[in-house]
Design a protein around this motif. Sequence first.
Motif, PDB file in Angstrom:
ATOM      1  N   ALA A 186      11.510   6.538  -8.639  1.00 43.01           N
ATOM      2  CA  ALA A 186      11.778   7.201  -7.387  1.00 43.01           C
ATOM      3  C   ALA A 186      13.160   7.883  -7.418  1.00 43.01           C
ATOM      4  O   ALA A 186      13.553   9.056  -7.219  1.00 43.01           O
ATOM      5  CB  ALA A 186      11.721   6.373  -6.195  1.00 43.01           C
ATOM      6  N   VAL A 187      14.096   6.972  -8.418  1.00 47.17           N
ATOM      7  CA  VAL A 187      15.371   7.641  -8.401  1.00 47.17           C
ATOM      8  C   VAL A 187      15.505   8.431  -9.626  1.00 47.17           C
ATOM      9  O   VAL A 187      16.070   9.645  -9.616  1.00 47.17           O
ATOM     10  CB  VAL A 187      16.122   6.290  -8.636  1.00 47.17           C
ATOM     11  CG1 VAL A 187      17.826   6.551  -8.759  1.00 47.17           C
ATOM     12  CG2 VAL A 187      16.533   5.614  -7.176  1.00 47.17           C
ATOM     13  N   ARG A 188      15.047   8.014 -10.970  1.00 47.05           N
ATOM     14  CA  ARG A 188      15.415   9.036 -12.175  1.00 47.05           C
ATOM     15  C   ARG A 188      14.281   9.987 -12.441  1.00 47.05           C
ATOM     16  O   ARG A 188      14.925  10.971 -12.802  1.00 47.05           O
ATOM     17  CB  ARG A 188      15.569   7.748 -13.206  1.00 47.05           C
ATOM     18  CG  ARG A 188      16.505   6.835 -13.393  1.00 47.05           C
ATOM     19  CD  ARG A 188      17.511   7.264 -13.506  1.00 47.05           C
ATOM     20  NE  ARG A 188      18.687   6.043 -13.823  1.00 47.05           N
ATOM     21  CZ  ARG A 188      19.672   5.864 -13.026  1.00 47.05           C
ATOM     22  NH1 ARG A 188      19.856   6.784 -12.141  1.00 47.05           N
ATOM     23  NH2 ARG A 188      20.447   4.830 -13.293  1.00 47.05           N
ATOM     24  N   ILE A 189      13.186   9.684 -11.926  1.00 48.27           N
ATOM     25  CA  ILE A 189      12.120  10.742 -12.263  1.00 48.27           C
ATOM     26  C   ILE A 189      12.080  11.863 -10.977  1.00 48.27           C
ATOM     27  O   ILE A 189      12.206  13.160 -11.065  1.00 48.27           O
ATOM     28  CB  ILE A 189      10.976  10.318 -12.472  1.00 48.27           C
ATOM     29  CG1 ILE A 189      11.025   9.313 -13.688  1.00 48.27           C
ATOM     30  CG2 ILE A 189       9.827  11.375 -12.617  1.00 48.27           C
ATOM     31  CD1 ILE A 189       9.966   9.406 -14.820  1.00 48.27           C
TER      32      ILE A 189
ATOM     33  N   GLY B 195      14.243  12.051  -8.388  1.00 48.42           N
ATOM     34  CA  GLY B 195      15.494  12.377  -7.902  1.00 48.42           C
ATOM     35  C   GLY B 195      16.048  11.916  -6.628  1.00 48.42           C
ATOM     36  O   GLY B 195      16.842  12.626  -5.991  1.00 48.42           O
ATOM     37  N   MET B 196      15.544  10.968  -6.128  1.00 50.23           N
ATOM     38  CA  MET B 196      15.769  10.410  -4.818  1.00 50.23           C
ATOM     39  C   MET B 196      17.107   9.846  -5.102  1.00 50.23           C
ATOM     40  O   MET B 196      17.387   9.024  -6.127  1.00 50.23           O
ATOM     41  CB  MET B 196      14.794   9.446  -4.276  1.00 50.23           C
ATOM     42  CG  MET B 196      15.136   8.656  -2.861  1.00 50.23           C
ATOM     43  SD  MET B 196      13.959   7.661  -2.376  1.00 50.23           S
ATOM     44  CE  MET B 196      12.636   8.723  -2.117  1.00 50.23           C
ATOM     45  N   PRO B 197      17.781   9.728  -4.090  1.00 54.65           N
ATOM     46  CA  PRO B 197      19.497   9.368  -3.934  1.00 54.65           C
ATOM     47  C   PRO B 197      19.201   7.739  -3.933  1.00 54.65           C
ATOM     48  O   PRO B 197      18.649   7.140  -3.321  1.00 54.65           O
ATOM     49  CB  PRO B 197      20.117   9.828  -3.020  1.00 54.65           C
ATOM     50  CG  PRO B 197      19.543  11.009  -2.603  1.00 54.65           C
ATOM     51  CD  PRO B 197      18.038  10.900  -2.939  1.00 54.65           C
ATOM     52  N   ILE B 198      20.043   6.837  -4.659  1.00 47.20           N
ATOM     53  CA  ILE B 198      19.938   5.467  -4.797  1.00 47.20           C
ATOM     54  C   ILE B 198      20.089   4.977  -3.231  1.00 47.20           C
ATOM     55  O   ILE B 198      19.484   3.916  -2.961  1.00 47.20           O
ATOM     56  CB  ILE B 198      21.044   4.885  -5.567  1.00 47.20           C
ATOM     57  CG1 ILE B 198      20.718   5.264  -7.011  1.00 47.20           C
ATOM     58  CG2 ILE B 198      21.114   3.329  -5.359  1.00 47.20           C
ATOM     59  CD1 ILE B 198      21.665   4.682  -7.973  1.00 47.20           C
ATOM     60  N   ARG B 199      21.001   5.534  -2.599  1.00 45.99           N
ATOM     61  CA  ARG B 199      21.304   4.880  -1.230  1.00 45.99           C
ATOM     62  C   ARG B 199      20.018   5.238  -0.302  1.00 45.99           C
ATOM     63  O   ARG B 199      19.704   4.242   0.500  1.00 45.99           O
ATOM     64  CB  ARG B 199      22.432   5.882  -0.451  1.00 45.99           C
ATOM     65  CG  ARG B 199      22.681   5.516   0.767  1.00 45.99           C
ATOM     66  CD  ARG B 199      23.776   6.206   1.328  1.00 45.99           C
ATOM     67  NE  ARG B 199      24.893   5.312   0.766  1.00 45.99           N
ATOM     68  CZ  ARG B 199      26.477   5.919   0.311  1.00 45.99           C
ATOM     69  NH1 ARG B 199      26.657   7.155   1.030  1.00 45.99           N
ATOM     70  NH2 ARG B 199      27.276   5.188   0.017  1.00 45.99           N
TER      71      ARG B 199
ATOM     72  N   ALA C 167      17.833   2.057   1.290  1.00 51.05           N
ATOM     73  CA  ALA C 167      17.259   2.117   2.664  1.00 51.05           C
ATOM     74  C   ALA C 167      15.915   2.127   2.899  1.00 51.05           C
ATOM     75  O   ALA C 167      15.252   1.610   3.751  1.00 51.05           O
ATOM     76  CB  ALA C 167      17.799   3.013   3.454  1.00 51.05           C
ATOM     77  N   THR C 168      15.135   2.539   2.091  1.00 48.98           N
ATOM     78  CA  THR C 168      13.610   2.964   2.252  1.00 48.98           C
ATOM     79  C   THR C 168      12.943   1.330   1.984  1.00 48.98           C
ATOM     80  O   THR C 168      12.142   0.965   2.536  1.00 48.98           O
ATOM     81  CB  THR C 168      13.119   3.701   1.210  1.00 48.98           C
ATOM     82  OG1 THR C 168      13.704   5.136   1.467  1.00 48.98           O
ATOM     83  CG2 THR C 168      11.478   3.857   1.464  1.00 48.98           C
ATOM     84  N   VAL C 169      13.430   0.941   0.709  1.00 45.85           N
ATOM     85  CA  VAL C 169      12.987  -0.628   0.401  1.00 45.85           C
ATOM     86  C   VAL C 169      13.723  -1.687   1.136  1.00 45.85           C
ATOM     87  O   VAL C 169      13.108  -2.877   0.929  1.00 45.85           O
ATOM     88  CB  VAL C 169      12.797  -0.631  -1.140  1.00 45.85           C
ATOM     89  CG1 VAL C 169      11.874   0.168  -1.794  1.00 45.85           C
ATOM     90  CG2 VAL C 169      14.431  -0.702  -1.628  1.00 45.85           C
TER      91      VAL C 169
END
Length: 187
Positions: free
Chosen positions: A145-148, A150-154, A158-160
Amino acid sequence: MKIQILYEENIRNGHKEYTTIDIPDGDYSVMLDIDYEQRLAEAKPEKRAEVKRCETVQEMFDLMNKREYNDWRREHRYIDPSPKRKRMDGRKGYIQGDPEDDSFDIMDYLLTASDDHTDLEREEVCSWIRSVLIKKPQWAEAFIAVRIDGMPIRQYAATVGESENSITQKLNRAAKKLKEFYGNRKI
């Protein structure tokens, strides 16, 4: 009065082909005023002092022709008319486009080569990540989700429903594990 106008479809391979139009003589001050007001409104505040009112209709059309040509040039400058396309069947080498072939179009290649191919590559990479991190699926999903994607960590945190620090730790551990596994793979 005769004026020369440049249309985008009349620019071929960087060569300008002007269209000459004969317009009746008369007072063009209204048209020149409208052009001046439009260019003044489009200009940045610090550049407004540099905008000058055109004295003749031909001068006004020369400015429009220059803008039209520059827009065309910006779009077509770096497109190679006969590019070397990589083979999509897995073999090494290129597929050479024939300049004489009218059916070959670079835009068709760019559109088809990017969509399907990258989706397949993405799925292949994601399945590899999930297979390496099979014991830690949370790490794999966070990494994808984050590295591939490009979703921001924040946003992912919040999603999980976890803290940003927790997600960052999972990402670092997943990256370390993937790097370790990638270095030990057999070729």
